[in-house]
Design a protein around this motif. Structure first.
Motif, PDB file in Angstrom:
ATOM      1  N   PHE A 317       1.077  -4.116  -5.240  1.00 42.40           N
ATOM      2  CA  PHE A 317       0.394  -2.872  -4.687  1.00 42.40           C
ATOM      3  C   PHE A 317      -0.938  -2.568  -5.449  1.00 42.40           C
ATOM      4  N   ALA A 318      -0.843  -2.798  -6.794  1.00 42.03           N
ATOM      5  CA  ALA A 318      -1.846  -2.697  -7.400  1.00 42.03           C
ATOM      6  C   ALA A 318      -3.135  -3.605  -6.881  1.00 42.03           C
ATOM      7  N   TRP A 319      -2.488  -4.979  -6.499  1.00 46.94           N
ATOM      8  CA  TRP A 319      -3.723  -5.833  -6.053  1.00 46.94           C
ATOM      9  C   TRP A 319      -3.978  -5.360  -4.619  1.00 46.94           C
ATOM     10  N   ILE A 320      -3.026  -4.926  -3.802  1.00 47.70           N
ATOM     11  CA  ILE A 320      -3.569  -4.097  -2.364  1.00 47.70           C
ATOM     12  C   ILE A 320      -4.636  -3.125  -2.711  1.00 47.70           C
ATOM     13  N   ALA A 350       0.006   5.886   0.245  1.00 45.76           N
ATOM     14  CA  ALA A 350       0.957   4.977   0.744  1.00 45.76           C
ATOM     15  C   ALA A 350       1.613   4.156  -0.355  1.00 45.76           C
ATOM     16  N   ILE A 351       0.796   3.908  -1.399  1.00 44.51           N
ATOM     17  CA  ILE A 351       1.389   2.836  -2.313  1.00 44.51           C
ATOM     18  C   ILE A 351       2.558   3.591  -3.352  1.00 44.51           C
ATOM     19  N   ALA A 352       2.191   4.804  -3.418  1.00 45.14           N
ATOM     20  CA  ALA A 352       3.163   5.852  -4.349  1.00 45.14           C
ATOM     21  C   ALA A 352       4.593   5.782  -3.831  1.00 45.14           C
ATOM     22  N   LEU A 353       4.688   5.756  -2.326  1.00 40.97           N
ATOM     23  CA  LEU A 353       5.871   5.665  -1.426  1.00 40.97           C
ATOM     24  C   LEU A 353       6.281   4.470  -1.509  1.00 40.97           C
ATOM     25  N   LEU A 354       5.677   3.362  -0.978  1.00 37.71           N
ATOM     26  CA  LEU A 354       6.072   2.161  -0.705  1.00 37.71           C
ATOM     27  C   LEU A 354       6.694   1.410  -1.968  1.00 37.71           C
TER      28      LEU A 354
END
Length: 839
Positions: A317-320, A350-354
């Motif tokens: 997710f960091a890469w995204i 989004a990434i905080a949840l995904l």
């Protein structure tokens, strides 16, 4: 191509969904019935020149009750007019399942019976003569075992011959003896539309006071209620029987006839595996410890182990995030374009949840296993005796479980399923306590706080969180049913326990993926939509002019200092304008972000992207000017982060949402949290997930200057080009930048445990109670209670100097003590007899 519509109907725990998956594969779409949260699942597949639409209706024990599941199933059959009803029957519990079968046969739509779980029936010594059953019931009957993939071809053969079945179909009728003349009289009195549904069945349902059928017939029969009441009263006066109980006894007798004519039991009287297991699982002394063990294992496996798996998902997710950042307009030093700010906000939301998907997948898989094994109904059985002492009901178990008694539910379907509770007092108490459960949307919030402040005690804290909600619900339910709900009527709880079944790997995995996909869609739709609204509320009216002027001055000074340093080097012509400074700074920070994100190709990528700027990152040992620029870049980056942090805090603090959070701070400070947490709680009323997304964004850029290690003059060249700062996860950022202690976190958790539900849940509460007053009560009562309890918790714990874990432990066992005390309190009963026998 011929189109065929098939409805799958059956009782709960009959393996209907497994049959659905066996026939049509993965569910291709899930459609909510309008205004209802119980799902009917649809799949499409081809049989040669026949396209089949198969709809898996909600499981229901009968068509004579008034549950939400029955309403969905019944209205689908009436409105959609399927070509065939596939009645899925649990072969190991044939007599119980046949009660529904007889009601389906009467509808007027061709029925085919699928005897599922024949392997289980065979293991229990039950042999069914399917051919004889088919002859007696005048419909196709096939044996199947969805778990083993048996019976698929036979069912396909039935579907291929639907036209022949419909051509030779005649209406199925049960002779109800004394009731027959009343059915005939009603059929002659009413006007019917040509709907393809049996007029006789519609008359029988009206005599049962089926409200949904009466509503349909009212269009052409304005006096229908008078006509029905007349026939019901005549039947009762003449035979001294109620229509409902009379019809029920007739159907049970019919099921008993089929059972004795078509079933042979070779192990009758012998103890089954289900009997042996239940001897321990339902034991009065062992049932509760076993239930607590199940809960603990569930959370240890999903929350604790699943959280460890997020260490592998976070770099992805960091890469995204870095990829999206590269696509957005670049920052002009400390001036970030609005579109970039919004894009990063949405990505963070989004990434905080995904990032918690591994937790949810494991959790859903474990819940699916418990459902398939048959433990969920036993949970209701175990808890019924406890629930009744607190004004709830065994039927309250399903709503509470759906709401998140096992973490991972949703209050909306939890509240909706209370419609099936016949006990009105328990139903209202359940509606008001379901929102206290730990819905799926709360899990990321708890995980964020536990990862930030209780990393070594996640197991015990998650156990407290998961069970304390049930304890609080019991206490609140007791209070409500003893006061404002005291006058509402009650009813007994009756249920049957299915046999134990081994879950299938495929079924568990499919349902887990399906539920995770629903969560992903929610994050990518509702949560993102809410995030956009919150972004606007946090942007307007903006940073005050005096603060903005000061930050602009700081920015200009930082740029000026960098240019002065660059002027002393041979690169001064390359870095002599604001634009060039912004470009090299973005290049520098972009490289660092990808390096910290774990990218292995970042050096080659950036060396090709801009060879001149790359010299300032990978400094050659002989290039002293490049080292000077490298040092100046690190200072400029630190200055920019500081400006952006202050700018963000000022923007949020003076925003509409920030001012609302500030307004609540004089009250919330007694509970130990400031306006930033208030902002997160306010945002969570739209969607619970927004609390984590908001906190993640608030703390995302709050980096201390010390987070970047300064390289001294004696450091190696390799060290000068590398960075020791790591990509901080949201929980790490909160622990580092919030200023909170574990005690603050525990108080925040308690507030979230008791806080009012989201807007969607409140709308459903209004629908189920048909009252805005109850909806308002559902908002303000838990808010006041949450504020009072969390304030007392934090204040008392602070006075005694308790740690977060110790305070939470004392709070937990205090609730256990109150529950036990209420449990032991004797109920008021009439304990006298005698007196004058006749007055």
């Amino acid at each position: 191509m011929q189109e065929l519509k098939v409805a799958l109907a059956g009782q709960p725990n009959c393996g209907k969904s497994t049959i659905f998956n066996m026939l049509s594969g993965i569910h291709q779409h899930i459609a909510n019935y309008p205004g209802v949260t119980v799902d009917k699942k649809s799949g499409y597949f081809d049989l040669g020149d026949i396209e089949v639409e198969m709809v898996d209706l909600p499981g229901t024990y009968s068509f004579s009750s008034y549950s939400l599941e029955e309403k969905v199933a019944k209205e689908f059959i009436i409105n959609e007019k399927p070509d065939l009803i596939l009645n899925i029957v649990d072969a190991s519990n044939l007599k119980r399942n046949l009660y529904l079968t007889f009601q389906l046969l009467e509808i007027g739509v061709p029925v085919a019976i699928v005897l599922n779980m024949c392997d289980v029936a065979q293991a229990r010594g039950i042999k069914i003569d399917d051919k004889k059953m088919s002859e007696i019931l005048k419909c196709p009957v096939v044996k199947a075992s969805a778990r083993k993939g048996e019976g698929k071809d036979e069912i396909y053969e039935i579907l291929k011959n639907v036209d022949e079945i419909k051509k030779n179909y005649s209406e199925f009728k049960i002779n109800y003896d004394e009731l027959e003349k009343h059915i005939a009289s009603l059929q002659a009195s009413l006007n019917f539309e040509d709907s393809g549904i049996s007029k006789r069945w519609l008359c029988i349902k009206t005599l049962e006071k089926d409200t949904s059928i009466i509503e349909i017939l009212t269009k052409n029969n304005s006096n229908i209620n008078d006509v029905i009441e007349k026939q019901r009263q005549e039947f009762h006066d003449h035979y001294d029987k109620d229509v409902e109980s009379f019809l029920a006894s007739f159907r049970y007798e019919s099921a008993d006839i089929i059972f004795h004519k078509c079933v042979t039991e070779t192990k009758k009287g012998k103890e089954t595996i289900t009997d042996i297991v239940d001897r321990y699982v339902l034991n009065r002394w062992l049932s509760f410890p076993f239930l607590l063990l199940i809960i603990f294992i569930t959370y240890e496996s999903s929350i604790v182990f699943g959280y460890k798996l997020t260490e592998y998902t976070w770099p992805i997710f960091a890469w995204i995030k870095n990829f999206v950042s590269d696509l957005l307009p670049a920052a002009d030093v400390a001036k970030i374009p609005m579109i970039t700010d919004l894009g990063i906000w949405l990505v963070n939301s989004a990434i905080a949840l995904l990032n918690y998907l591994p937790i949810f997948f494991i959790l859903f898989a474990l819940i699916a296993i418990l459902e398939d094994v048959g433990y969920m109904p036993r949970m209701a059985f175990i808890l019924d005796k406890l629930f009744r002492k607190f004004g709830l009901h065994g039927q309250s178990t399903l709503p509470l479980v759906l709401g998140g008694a096992f973490v991972g539910g949703c209050a909306v379907p939890g509240v909706m399923t209370t419609k099936g509770i016949s006990d009105d007092r328990a139903r209202m108490a359940t509606i008001l306590t379901v929102p206290l459960m730990n819905c799926l949307a709360k899990v990321p919030f708890y995980t964020l706080l536990l990862g930030a402040f209780f990393p070594q005690n996640m197991s015990i804290m998650m156990f407290y969180i998961s069970t304390v909600t049930v304890l609080a619900a019991l206490i609140i339910a007791k209070f409500l049913t003893s006061t404002i709900l005291k006058t509402r009527h009650t009813a007994p709880f009756v249920m049957e326990l299915p046999p134990y079944h081994l879950p299938t790997f495929k079924g568990v995995i499919l349902r887990s993926f399906e539920r995770v996909w629903v969560y992903i869609k929610k994050v990518c739709t509702i949560v993102i939509a809410v995030a956009i609204v919150l972004f606007a509320l946090l942007q307007f009216p903006g940073v005050p002019n005096d603060i903005n002027d000061r930050l602009n001055a700081d920015e200009e000074k930082a740029i000026e200092n960098f240019i002065k340093s660059a002027e002393k080097t041979s690169y001064k012509d390359l870095l002599d304008t604001r634009e060039s400074v912004a470009n090299v700074l973005n290049f520098y920070d972009g490289y660092r972000a990808k390096k910290m994100g774990g990218s292995k190709s970042v050096d080659d990528e950036y060396a090709k992207k801009n060879p001149e700027f790359y010299k300032f990152i990978k400094v050659d040992k002989d290039d002293k000017d490049a080292r000077t620029i490298n040092t100046a870049l690190r200072k400029l980056s630190t200055a920019r982060n500081k400006i952006l942090r202050e700018q963000k805090e000022a923007k949020i603090e003076h925003s509409v949402l920030g001012m609302a959070g500030r307004a609540l701070e004089p009250i919330s400070r007694f509970a130990g949290f400031d306006w930033k947490i208030n902002v997160a709680f306010l945002s969570s009323f739209a969607a619970r997930e927004s609390a984590v997304a908001t906190l993640g964004n608030i703390y995302e850029s709050n980096k201390d200057d010390s987070s970047i290690r300064q390289v001294d003059a004696n450091a190696s060249v390799a060290e000068a080009g590398e960075f020791v700062e790591q990509t901080l996860r949201p929980e790490e950022q909160m622990a580092k930048n919030s200023g909170y202690t574990p005690l603050h976190a525990a108080s925040i958790i308690i507030f979230m445990l008791l806080t009012p539900p989201c807007i969607a849940t409140m709308i459903v509460v209004k629908m189920q109670t048909n009252s805005y007053k109850w909806m308002a009560f559902g908002i303000f009562f838990p808010f006041g209670l949450a504020l009072l309890v969390s304030s007392l918790f934090f204040s008392v714990s602070s006075i005694f100097g308790l740690s977060g874990l110790m305070a939470m432990s004392i709070y937990y066992f205090l609730l256990v003590f109150i529950v036990v005390l209420l449990w032991m309190m004797p109920e008021k009963q009439i304990n006298w007899s005698g007196g004058v026998q006749k007055i």
